[in-house]
Design a protein around this motif. Structure first.
Motif, mmCIF file in Angstrom:
data_model
loop_
_atom_site.group_PDB
_atom_site.id
_atom_site.type_symbol
_atom_site.label_atom_id
_atom_site.label_comp_id
_atom_site.label_asym_id
_atom_site.label_seq_id
_atom_site.Cartn_x
_atom_site.Cartn_y
_atom_site.Cartn_z
ATOM 1 N N ALA A 107 0.832 -1.208 0.000
ATOM 2 C CA ALA A 107 0.000 0.000 0.000
ATOM 3 C C ALA A 107 0.862 1.252 0.000
ATOM 4 O O ALA A 107 0.649 2.174 -0.787
ATOM 5 N N TRP A 108 1.838 1.303 0.873
ATOM 6 C CA TRP A 108 2.695 2.483 0.978
ATOM 7 C C TRP A 108 3.535 2.651 -0.281
ATOM 8 O O TRP A 108 3.777 3.767 -0.746
ATOM 9 N N ASN A 109 3.978 1.513 -0.852
ATOM 10 C CA ASN A 109 4.727 1.573 -2.102
ATOM 11 C C ASN A 109 3.854 2.058 -3.248
ATOM 12 O O ASN A 109 4.311 2.811 -4.111
ATOM 13 N N GLY A 110 2.598 1.623 -3.265
ATOM 14 C CA GLY A 110 1.684 2.106 -4.292
ATOM 15 C C GLY A 110 1.494 3.606 -4.220
ATOM 16 O O GLY A 110 1.452 4.303 -5.245
ATOM 17 N N MET A 111 1.390 4.134 -2.993
ATOM 18 C CA MET A 111 1.263 5.581 -2.813
ATOM 19 C C MET A 111 2.491 6.313 -3.332
ATOM 20 O O MET A 111 2.381 7.332 -4.025
ATOM 21 N N MET A 112 3.682 5.807 -2.976
ATOM 22 C CA MET A 112 4.901 6.475 -3.414
ATOM 23 C C MET A 112 5.112 6.305 -4.912
ATOM 24 O O MET A 112 5.627 7.207 -5.583
ATOM 25 N N LEU A 113 4.704 5.181 -5.461
ATOM 26 C CA LEU A 113 4.765 4.987 -6.904
ATOM 27 C C LEU A 113 3.904 6.031 -7.609
ATOM 28 O O LEU A 113 4.317 6.627 -8.614
ATOM 29 N N SER A 114 2.720 6.277 -7.077
ATOM 30 C CA SER A 114 1.843 7.308 -7.630
ATOM 31 C C SER A 114 2.478 8.682 -7.524
ATOM 32 O O SER A 114 2.394 9.504 -8.448
ATOM 33 N N ALA A 115 3.150 8.951 -6.392
ATOM 34 C CA ALA A 115 3.814 10.246 -6.210
ATOM 35 C C ALA A 115 4.911 10.442 -7.248
ATOM 36 O O ALA A 115 5.028 11.514 -7.860
ATOM 37 N N PHE A 116 5.729 9.413 -7.461
ATOM 38 C CA PHE A 116 6.778 9.509 -8.477
ATOM 39 C C PHE A 116 6.170 9.702 -9.867
ATOM 40 O O PHE A 116 6.671 10.507 -10.664
ATOM 41 N N ALA A 117 5.109 8.961 -10.169
ATOM 42 C CA ALA A 117 4.489 9.070 -11.490
ATOM 43 C C ALA A 117 3.939 10.470 -11.731
ATOM 44 O O ALA A 117 4.100 11.033 -12.823
ATOM 45 N N GLN A 118 3.305 11.051 -10.709
ATOM 46 C CA GLN A 118 2.789 12.413 -10.859
ATOM 47 C C GLN A 118 3.928 13.415 -11.009
ATOM 48 O O GLN A 118 3.808 14.395 -11.747
ATOM 49 N N ALA A 119 5.041 13.161 -10.317
ATOM 50 C CA ALA A 119 6.201 14.042 -10.460
ATOM 51 C C ALA A 119 6.812 13.921 -11.849
ATOM 52 O O ALA A 119 7.249 14.925 -12.438
ATOM 53 N N ILE A 120 6.845 12.707 -12.395
ATOM 54 C CA ILE A 120 7.369 12.492 -13.748
ATOM 55 C C ILE A 120 6.593 13.327 -14.758
ATOM 56 O O ILE A 120 7.162 13.845 -15.730
ATOM 57 N N ALA A 121 5.294 13.474 -14.536
ATOM 58 C CA ALA A 121 4.477 14.248 -15.459
ATOM 59 C C ALA A 121 4.857 15.727 -15.478
ATOM 60 O O ALA A 121 4.628 16.417 -16.472
ATOM 61 N N VAL A 122 5.446 16.203 -14.389
ATOM 62 C CA VAL A 122 5.765 17.634 -14.273
ATOM 63 C C VAL A 122 7.261 17.888 -14.445
ATOM 64 O O VAL A 122 7.670 18.922 -14.979
ATOM 65 N N ILE A 123 8.085 16.949 -13.989
ATOM 66 C CA ILE A 123 9.541 17.133 -13.946
ATOM 67 C C ILE A 123 10.194 16.099 -14.860
ATOM 68 O O ILE A 123 9.957 14.888 -14.707
ATOM 69 N N ASP A 124 11.020 16.541 -15.761
ATOM 70 C CA ASP A 124 11.729 15.622 -16.662
ATOM 71 C C ASP A 124 12.936 15.043 -15.926
ATOM 72 O O ASP A 124 13.973 15.686 -15.809
ATOM 73 N N SER A 125 12.771 13.826 -15.402
ATOM 74 C CA SER A 125 13.833 13.219 -14.591
ATOM 75 C C SER A 125 13.975 11.748 -14.934
ATOM 76 O O SER A 125 13.060 10.954 -14.676
ATOM 77 N N ASP A 126 15.104 11.369 -15.489
ATOM 78 C CA ASP A 126 15.364 9.958 -15.773
ATOM 79 C C ASP A 126 15.439 9.143 -14.488
ATOM 80 O O ASP A 126 15.037 7.975 -14.457
ATOM 81 N N SER A 127 15.970 9.733 -13.412
ATOM 82 C CA SER A 127 16.082 8.996 -12.149
ATOM 83 C C SER A 127 14.705 8.698 -11.567
ATOM 84 O O SER A 127 14.492 7.618 -10.996
ATOM 85 N N TYR A 128 13.761 9.622 -11.711
ATOM 86 C CA TYR A 128 12.393 9.341 -11.263
ATOM 87 C C TYR A 128 11.811 8.178 -12.056
ATOM 88 O O TYR A 128 11.189 7.258 -11.496
ATOM 89 N N ARG A 129 11.983 8.225 -13.373
ATOM 90 C CA ARG A 129 11.430 7.168 -14.216
ATOM 91 C C ARG A 129 12.049 5.810 -13.882
ATOM 92 O O ARG A 129 11.341 4.805 -13.773
ATOM 93 N N GLU A 130 13.355 5.785 -13.702
ATOM 94 C CA GLU A 130 14.025 4.526 -13.387
ATOM 95 C C GLU A 130 13.575 3.988 -12.033
ATOM 96 O O GLU A 130 13.297 2.787 -11.884
ATOM 97 N N THR A 131 13.484 4.873 -11.040
ATOM 98 C CA THR A 131 13.049 4.447 -9.705
ATOM 99 C C THR A 131 11.630 3.889 -9.747
ATOM 100 O O THR A 131 11.337 2.842 -9.153
ATOM 101 N N ALA A 132 10.749 4.585 -10.443
ATOM 102 C CA ALA A 132 9.348 4.155 -10.504
ATOM 103 C C ALA A 132 9.208 2.835 -11.254
ATOM 104 O O ALA A 132 8.491 1.925 -10.808
ATOM 105 N N ARG A 133 9.864 2.721 -12.388
ATOM 106 C CA ARG A 133 9.789 1.470 -13.164
ATOM 107 C C ARG A 133 10.348 0.294 -12.355
ATOM 108 O O ARG A 133 9.745 -0.792 -12.317
ATOM 109 N N THR A 134 11.517 0.481 -11.743
ATOM 110 C CA THR A 134 12.147 -0.599 -10.988
ATOM 111 C C THR A 134 11.257 -1.050 -9.845
ATOM 112 O O THR A 134 11.113 -2.252 -9.575
ATOM 113 N N THR A 135 10.640 -0.086 -9.174
ATOM 114 C CA THR A 135 9.742 -0.423 -8.061
ATOM 115 C C THR A 135 8.516 -1.168 -8.562
ATOM 116 O O THR A 135 8.122 -2.198 -7.992
#
Length: 696
Positions: A421-449
């Motif tokens: 549950a907590w990981n799903g929340m943080m995954l959503s947070a990273f995904a929403q941030a990816i939509a606003v901020i161009d960050s390869d590290s965000y994308r890699e972290t979210a995909r890996t998780t």
């Protein structure tokens, strides 16, 4: 935490860090399970249940004072069967017995302490007790004596009280208020109730202690957008400013502590929880989109950097918590003296101390909790310094202090179990941030998780596990596990343009409905159909520090169902929302996640379908599309070079670029406007949609 000497008890075989912290207590602890209750029945002893979590300061205090005390442990072992539970690992057990404690005492909290019959029926409970009586509070040793005497002399009364308590808990789970009409008035009422509790001086709700309440502020931003009440936006911004400037925020490492013990956000309870930060990131993102205040975006970036640096497992997935204590002292890792800062920063120290409230005497127990009491404008005026120079000094100082803290201080303990549950929340947070901020590290972290959760924390039937630690998956997933991961995967699929995540969200939604939804009552239950039988099967109805599983499930199904045009998902969400409609009216501040779902249900929702000529254009255009605060909208970007997603086939059919230019189709409730052709026209139309509220 107990020292590792002597023979360990049964908890040594558990994977939970919290349980292992108690493995060398002299208490003969059992983990939750049939062995403990069978022994209680055999010996005709009551069960003492202690529930806590690894980052809980007062849990550690009660352990040191009572559970490591040889004489108290002897009484516990002689008179009771003692069961220790990690509330994060067993939220189902925690919810049931927390309800009992609240019925007995009128309040709850951790450590939670419950006395119950061998059948698991609670007859007395509380939270923290000191070892001996003091300041009007009974000592734990005396409580053990009284409970033992009462059980010995009045056992039938204890059993009767336990049965009454189970009936009361069951009634609370099933009670429903008279239904209310699902309309905008429920949202207006909720906005009014939240603002009535507003602290207009310091931000936040109520007095001390002060919790972040992110879902409440997310809702206020939605009602501002819908109704145009500027007070709602003003209060959200006030609160977010005060929190980001306060001691509850880690000004060196990023991330928020669980809550503040005072009214003005200065003194945190220093533990950091994944779920708080996972919920706060989207609120600060929304506020940034609504106001374009760069401070909010910086807070998002710093918080996500903290999560990647300190809370991310190498194989993927996010750890759960960081302790409040370091070397047995609360907050020791985070606080400073003026002399320390002067030694480390040299000529920069004067300006840094002026900015971060650092003084000789400190602001908390002789030390300083870093915070920003003065605005940047006032500081610049007082210090007579240029804004750019001030920024350079503060950033240079931050890096120096953070490096020193990491290299020279013993960090707080970290609970490294991974909760869906907590990981799903943080995954959503990273995904929403990816939509606003161009960050390869965000994308890699979210995909890996996401890949880790889907590959490791699902069983052969595709069902979720709740917890992972040391290579072991524990306990079948609960309702909020499914709901949070469904929403996270839905967000991620759009942010990284991979349909496999959307497909997984659809599959998990089917499983969630089959396992947790009761058609007869049109309601979700918290545990799956084949879960261990507890004294009641609970409904997770009200939002707490984490929104309720029911409300999360309703919101996730609306969002996904509208995206993929799944009538079943929308029908289930609508029926479940109608079931809780009376509670939305009478107790709106406990139902804000469901009110977010209502906002989506009422609409109008819309899709922005952007067709780009090639894959290279995708990332740039996706960020530009997501640069406005249009919360009921979904942004889908498709390249003509790649096959259309099968799940979105109906939405994408017949849509292509016009004259080879980037083209946006704005579709509302199934009806599409004339296509917007070329980026100039797209940008102009988007800016009109993102300006102010819907009613302006």
């Amino acid at each position: 935490m107990s020292e590792t000497h002597g023979e360990p008890n049964r908890l040594i075989h558990e994977s939970s860090p919290y349980l292992q912290q108690h493995a060398y207590n002299p208490v003969d602890w059992y983990p939750w399970g049939g062995e403990a209750f069978a022994e209680a029945k055999k010996r005709e002893l009551p069960v003492f249940l202690s529930v806590g979590y690894s980052a809980c300061h007062w849990c550690h205090v009660m352990e040191r004072e009572s559970f490591e005390h040889p004489q108290i442990a002897q009484l516990m072992n002689q008179w009771f069967i003692n069961v220790k539970v990690d509330r994060e690992e067993r939220p189902d057990v925690d919810q049931i017995y927390m309800t009992a404690v609240q019925l007995v005492t009128g309040q709850g909290g951790w450590p939670m302490s419950v006395f119950m019959t061998p059948a698991g029926e609670p007859f007395f409970g509380g939270t923290y007790w000191p070892p001996t009586s003091q300041q009007g509070m009974l000592g734990f040793g005396e409580i053990l004596q009284r409970i033992h005497d009462y059980w010995t002399q009045h056992r039938e009364e204890c059993v009767g009280k336990g049965r009454e308590m189970v009936e009361a808990i069951d009634q609370l789970q099933t009670e429903q208020r008279m239904k209310s009409t699902l309309n905008e008035n429920l949202l207006k009422n909720a906005e009014q109730k939240i603002l009535e509790a507003a602290d207009w001086q310091h931000g936040g709700l109520g007095q001390a202690p002060k919790f972040p309440h992110p879902v409440d502020f997310k809702l206020l931003l939605r009602t501002w957008k819908r109704f145009g009440n500027e007070k709602a936006l003003e209060f959200v911004c006030l609160t977010l400013d005060k929190m980001a400037d306060g001691g509850i925020y880690d000004h060196l490492g990023g991330g928020f502590a669980r809550y503040a013990t005072d009214q003005r956000w200065l003194v945190p309870h220093f533990e950091k929880m994944l779920y708080d930060n996972a919920q706060l990131v989207p609120v600060y993102l929304d506020a940034y989109l609504a106001t374009k205040n760069q401070k909010y975006l910086n807070t998002v970036k710093e918080t996500l950097i903290y999560v990647m640096r300190e809370m991310t497992a190498p194989q993927g997935g996010f750890y759960s918590t960081q302790d409040a204590d370091s070397e047995g002292v609360e907050g020791k890792y985070y606080v400073w003296t003026k002399s320390e800062i002067e030694t480390l920063l040299g000529e920069d120290a004067e300006i840094y101390c002026a900015c971060y409230d650092v003084s000789e005497h400190g602001n908390w127990e002789g030390h300083t909790i870093l915070n920003r009491p003065l605005s940047e404008e006032l500081l610049i005026k007082q210090l007579g310094i240029e804004p750019v120079e001030l920024e350079h000094i503060l950033e240079r100082s931050r890096k120096t202090l953070l490096k020193h803290r990491e290299a020279n201080r013993i960090p707080p303990g970290r609970d490294e179990k991974i909760l869906i549950a907590w990981n799903g929340m943080m995954l959503s947070a990273f995904a929403q941030a990816i939509a606003v901020i161009d960050s390869d590290s965000y994308r890699e972290t979210a995909r890996t998780t996401a890949d880790f959760l889907l590959s490791t924390m699902r069983d052969d039937q595709g069902r979720l596990w709740h917890s992972y630690k040391d290579g072991r998956c524990q306990i079948s997933g609960f309702l909020d596990d499914y709901a949070c991961l469904i929403e996270g995967l839905t967000e991620l699929s759009l942010a990284v343009q991979e349909e496999r995540y959307l497909q997984a969200a659809v599959e998990l939604s089917e499983t969630m409905i089959a396992q947790f939804y009761d058609e007869e009552s049109a309601a979700f239950l918290y545990t799956p159909l084949d879960h261990e039988q507890l004294i009641v099967r609970i409904r997770d109805q009200y939002d707490n520090a984490i929104p309720s599983g029911t409300n999360l499930a309703i919101h996730a199904l609306f969002k996904l169902g509208q995206l993929v045009d799944n009538e079943k998902f929308i029908a289930v969400a609508t029926a479940a929302l109608d079931t809780v409609s009376g509670t939305l009216l009478h107790q709106p501040t406990g139902m804000c996640q469901a009110l977010l779902a209502l906002d989506r249900h009422l609409g109008p929702t819309s899709e922005f379908i952007c067709i780009v000529p090639d894959k290279e254009t995708f990332t740039k255009r996706f960020h530009q599309l997501c640069s406005q605060y249009v919360p009921l909208s979904t942004f889908v970007v498709q390249s003509e070079e790649t096959p259309a997603w099968s799940l979105l086939n109906a939405k994408l059919q017949g849509k292509s670029t016009v004259e080879g230019k980037v083209t946006v189709y704005h579709c509302t409730q199934g009806r599409c406007d004339e296509p917007w052709v070329g980026w100039d026209q797209i940008e102009k139309n988007l800016s009109l949609l993102g300006t102010g509220s819907n009613r302006n």
